[in-house]
Design an enzyme around this catalytic site. Structure first.
Site: not given
Ligand code: DON
Length: 577
Positions: A385, A456, A476
């Site tokens: 990511t 997320s 993360g």
């Protein structure tokens, strides 16, 4: 009079002190590490977690592109130079805010589940946990290719052929392998032995490229060039066919028709007024924005109870951890893909989760001296990511997070085109032992045809008087949500500049097991304070996420942009002019 009474030696000391102070101020910008001196620029700035990508954005801004064109250029460049994190075979989210009027939109170009993928296929695989992470079944329908076409068409100023330019050049002429990529590749030795397509891109005869070596990706250069020139025709034609046959050969079920049916979705972002600013962030299918806004609400509620929230103290970390645990609990119970028809409608689930009365009840029962139990979940490790921010000379801001999920995604490479495919299917609740991040299984996040898995990723932009003043986000896994929240609070509540806000030590809590992760730099007294409240404190063996941020301020009365790429991810640096 008073001054006259001071002894001469004292006066000399003061004078010397002032001279040294002045000298330090003059020298400081060159004396790196003395104190936090954020990178600054006058016209525009980009902050990616790789310096080549920040420069790619700046190149497009110089050529007259706006923040959207530049963010696309940086993302495509990241797919070339940082392929373990993101790329053309992945997907993500972009928050785009116009220079004035508080107009922001959230472009969701996250992967979807292929039509023929069923939960049984994964459960019946020889190793179900691996099947959702490595190989053809792990691959979701990539969102970047159509997402960037649609984003550029609606909000960009330049044709895609301009935005692909820097990425094409990096791929064709080569780039220096960053320490971060070298470290990721070093961990892929078994894959390099067993996966010829993967090895042909990332190794010389099975030996992974190391930091500083020149890596060329000529096939990817051609792919991106065709993409820039032919756009949708290429995505729906040659690219779709090549992905279908590669995925099928790797045991998957994704088809060219899945790719032809894919579109990005524009969603109404979530927002909350906090300390006089409007914090705009990711709606479902991200849970990151929910965690962020619930935490801001917790800060407001505790401030109203006169509980001091001073940065880096155990009292403040307790307040944060408590909000994070509840946020992740909400994620596990309620958040899922709200569907594809969200344009101009806020997510109903997020609205009800963030309802003031609901949160007030939670805040009333917060005990400043003791942790309280919340159910759920498992810890996670950082993998891939990438997050980047761009603010252009008009003040338009883009905050964009994109990913192939775990390091190098599914490891499935479309050989002829050098396109590495994601393993975003692992972000669904598959009824297996929980996903890579240990996030709990939940019904709203069950795998279903065309659905997007919960994320997320939390690209965020803060507005004052309707104008973007801060953009931030992180990579993360679940730590994205907690890191982004801490960066935003460090600026808005703790008065830090972006450099300090990004670099400051962080904590992470995601529910269960009931462990509060702290970074190495969190002091022993703070840990003691947290243990005394009942937390099981554990030092994280890796940094907690990697953030980037840009703020808008002034230097000597003139507009200035301050930018920071997290020192936790080696090779990142902002750029601008
Ligand atoms: O969307 C998500 O939340 C995950 N796919 C992000 C994965 C990630 O950040 C990998 N790094 N740790």
């Amino acid at each position: 009079m008073i001054r006259d009474r001071k002894p001469k030696r004292f006066r000399r000391t003061i004078t010397a002190g002032i001279s040294i102070g002045a000298a330090v101020l003059l020298v400081a910008p060159w004396a790196q590490g003395w104190f936090y001196a954020p990178f600054s620029a006058r016209r525009f700035a980009a902050a990616a977690d790789n310096a080549d990508a920040s420069r790619a954005a700046v190149e497009v801004l110089r050529a007259g592109g706006n923040a959207v064109d530049a963010a696309i250029a940086a993302s495509l460049a990241l797919g070339v130079v940082s392929p373990s994190s993101s790329g053309f075979g992945g997907g993500g989210f972009a928050l785009v805010c116009q220079p004035t009027g508080g107009r922001c939109t959230f472009v969701d170009f996250r992967e979807t589940a292929p039509a023929a993928l069923t939960i049984e296929r994964i459960r019946n695989a020889a190793n179900p946990s691996r099947a959702s992470q490595v190989g053809g079944l792990a691959v979701g329908v990539p969102g970047e290719p159509m997402g960037f076409i649609e984003m550029a068409r609606r909000y960009g100023r330049k044709p895609l052929s301009v935005s692909v330019g820097p990425a094409v050049r990096l791929a064709r002429n080569g780039f220096r392998v960053s320490p971060f990529l070298a470290d990721r590749l070093a961990q892929e030795r078994p894959e390099l032995q067993s996966n010829p397509a993967f090895a042909s891109v990332f190794s010389r005869g099975g030996v992974p490229f190391s930091s500083g070596e020149l890596l060329r990706r000529p096939r990817l250069a051609t792919t991106l060039e065709r993409y820039g020139r032919e756009g949708e025709r290429f995505v729906h034609g040659a690219l779709a066919q090549a992905i279908e046959s590669t995925v099928r050969a790797a045991g998957g079920v994704l088809t060219a028709d899945d790719i032809r049916g894919y579109h990005s979705v524009e969603r109404t972002p979530l927002s909350r007024v906090f300390r006089g600013a409007t914090v705009v962030t990711a709606p479902p299918p991200s849970a990151g924005g929910v965690v962020l806004l619930e935490t801001l609400a917790q800060y407001d509620a505790l401030a109203a109870r006169n509980l001091p929230l001073v940065s880096q103290t155990s009292a403040t970390f307790h307040a944060l951890a408590d909000a994070f645990k509840h946020g992740f609990d909400d994620r596990a119970r309620y958040v899922g893909d709200p569907g594809n028809s969200q344009l101009d409608r806020p997510s109903a689930v997020a609205e009800s989760l963030l309802a003031p009365a609901r949160l007030a009840q939670r805040h009333r029962t917060f005990d400043a001296s003791r942790a309280r139990p919340v159910v759920v979940i498992e810890p996670a490790r950082d993998q891939g990511t990438t997050h980047l921010c761009v603010i252009d000379s008009d003040g338009m801001a883009v905050s964009l997070t994109t990913t192939v999920n775990l390091s190098f995604g599914s490891r499935v490479v479309v050989d002829s085109m050098d396109v590495l495919l994601n393993d975003q299917i692992d972000d669904f609740s598959l009824g297996t032992a929980g996903n890579n991040f240990g996030l709990a299984n939940s019904t709203p996040n069950a795998l279903a045809v065309g659905r997007r898995p919960i994320s997320s990723m939390a690209p965020t932009i803060v507005l004052r008087d309707g104008r973007p003043v801060l953009a931030a986000g992180a990579s993360g896994g679940p730590r994205i949500a907690t890191a982004t929240t801490q960066v935003i609070l460090n600026v808005l509540a703790h008065g830090m500049n972006v450099e300090a806000a990004v670099a400051s030590p962080r904590i992470h809590h995601q529910g269960a097991p009931d462990v509060l992760l702290v970074e190495r730099e969190v002091s022993e007294d703070v840990r003691l304070g947290l243990r005394a409240r009942g937390y099981q404190v554990q030092e994280s063996d890796t940094p907690l996420a990697a953030a980037t941020a840009i703020s808008v301020g002034e230097i000597a009365g003139t507009r200035a942009l301050f930018a920071s790429s997290d020192p936790r991810k080696q090779g990142g640096a902002p750029a601008g002019e």
